[in-house]
Enzyme design. Structure first.
Site, short mmCIF file in Angstrom:
data_model
loop_
_atom_site.label_atom_id
_atom_site.label_comp_id
_atom_site.label_asym_id
_atom_site.label_seq_id
_atom_site.Cartn_x
_atom_site.Cartn_y
_atom_site.Cartn_z
N ARG A 253 0.86 -1.18 0.00
CA ARG A 253 0.00 0.00 0.00
C ARG A 253 0.91 1.24 0.00
O ARG A 253 1.72 1.42 0.91
CB ARG A 253 -0.94 0.01 1.22
N ASP B 65 -3.25 9.48 6.66
CA ASP B 65 -2.27 8.44 6.29
C ASP B 65 -0.90 9.03 6.02
O ASP B 65 0.10 8.31 6.02
CB ASP B 65 -2.75 7.69 5.05
#
Ligand code: MRU
Length: 358
Positions: free
Chosen positions: A90, A247
């Site tokens: 990711r 994030d």
């Protein structure tokens, strides 16, 4: 946090001391259970398929993934291969790279036979530090919520303090407590009359499936809404504050979070609703400044948009596109809530908390 009276973290070592258990988030909210990860490949797959997700938790899973790789082969080349594999899962959450680099840099200096154990200890330290940071975020956010609730007009004091959140930035996204949800849990436990609007968060529905699950288990009053309802609620005075996670936070305070966060920030700005972002230091990427231009945005499978389970939502032949994150510029962020305190979303704000070398 507690599930049926038992305190849980999201990740830990199996009793054999070698494998790792994680809560299987793809099974929620229907069933609560764990999965065992016994190899680096299994850890990588758990991250990419979102058995585990949320920036801090994928960092810790990555760290344990390196431990699993080193148990099988502690050589330099196996370490490099495992690091690359885990990093490729990711691209957006900087916590993953941060945790992988931290473990790799530590074990590289050691003889191969000591590496797996050193990686285990470092992964456990990263997990414990995450819990402490998230709890501290909760304490700082609690004070802020108490001040905001008290500052409301007298006629609104008997109403719940209304908070809106997007995606899942709760304990399931971290090791415990969560980032954006930590102040909410602290406030609820402190007796603040709080109600949470939960964005369902298409396409993976982390809000509907995970945030609602968490809040329900903790007894926090909440209501799930479709992603497009937030602006309407803000226009009608039904949101006192928005709080989300991130994030990747750039050095100047731009925040990258689940797709749709930016639109919530725009609506909040237009309606003078404060917009807060909660984050631990592990989410700051000091190497980037302009989030819109520089943060890598993960594009996930179009099937997450076109289908729910196996049910097609769109006509056959219509293409779908699935950017998983967007960037909210610092100018739309009222403040950052970190483990070190609350700061302006700016380079000066972040440097004020973390100094010149973070
Ligand atoms: O795709 P996900 O579910 O991993 O996205 C998670 C988020 O966007 C969270 O808000 C973010 O990781 C911050 S969590 C503490």
């Amino acid at each position: 946090m507690n599930i049926d009276g038992r305190p849980w973290r999201t990740i830990g070592l199996e009793p054999n001391g070698r494998s790792v258990w994680v809560i299987d988030q793809t099974a929620l909210p229907y069933s609560f259970g764990t999965k065992t990860l016994s190899s680096c490949q299994q850890a990588a797959e758990a991250i990419s398929t979102m058995v585990v997700r949320g920036a801090p938790l994928i960092g810790v899973t990555g760290a344990y993934g390196l431990m699993l790789a080193l148990q099988a082969d502690p050589s330099d080349s196996a370490l490099a291969t495992a690091h690359a594999l885990l990093l490729s899962t990711r691209p957006t959450a900087v916590n993953l790279q941060w945790a992988l680099d931290r473990v790799r840099d530590l074990v590289m200096a050691l003889p191969p036979e000591q590496r797996a154990e050193a990686a285990r200890q470092e992964a456990a330290r990263i997990a414990d530090e995450d819990v402490a940071m998230c709890e501290a975020i909760g304490e700082h956010g609690l004070k802020l919520f108490q001040q905001l609730a008290a500052a409301r007009p007298a006629e609104r004091q008997s109403e719940p303090f209304q908070v809106l959140t997007h995606c899942n930035a709760g304990w399931l996204a971290t090791v415990d407590w969560g980032t954006a949800l930590a102040p909410i849990y602290k406030a609820h436990r402190a007796g603040l009359n709080i109600h949470v609007w939960v964005d369902e968060t298409r396409p993976r529905n982390q809000g509907a499936s995970l945030t609602a699950f968490e809040l329900g288990r903790e007894g926090v009053p909440h209501t799930v809404i479709v992603d497009n309802a937030g602006g309407h609620l803000m226009q009608h005075g039904q949101v006192d504050a928005v709080i989300v996670g991130t994030d990747r936070t750039t050095s100047r305070g731009d925040v990258c979070n689940k797709i749709g966060t930016y639109l919530k920030a725009l609506a909040a700005h237009d309606n003078q609703v404060p917009f807060y972002v909660a984050l631990p230091a592990s989410t700051i990427d000091w190497t980037l400044a302009d989030g819109v231009a520089e943060v890598p945005i993960e594009a996930r499978s179009p099937r997450e948009v076109s289908h729910i389970q196996d049910l097609a939502l769109i006509p056959e032949g219509s293409p779908a596109f699935n950017p998983a994150f967007d960037v909210t510029p610092a100018r739309l962020v009222t403040a950052l809530i970190t483990e070190r305190g609350v700061a302006a979303a700016s380079e000066a704000g972040l440097r004020g908390l973390y100094g010149t070398v973070a």
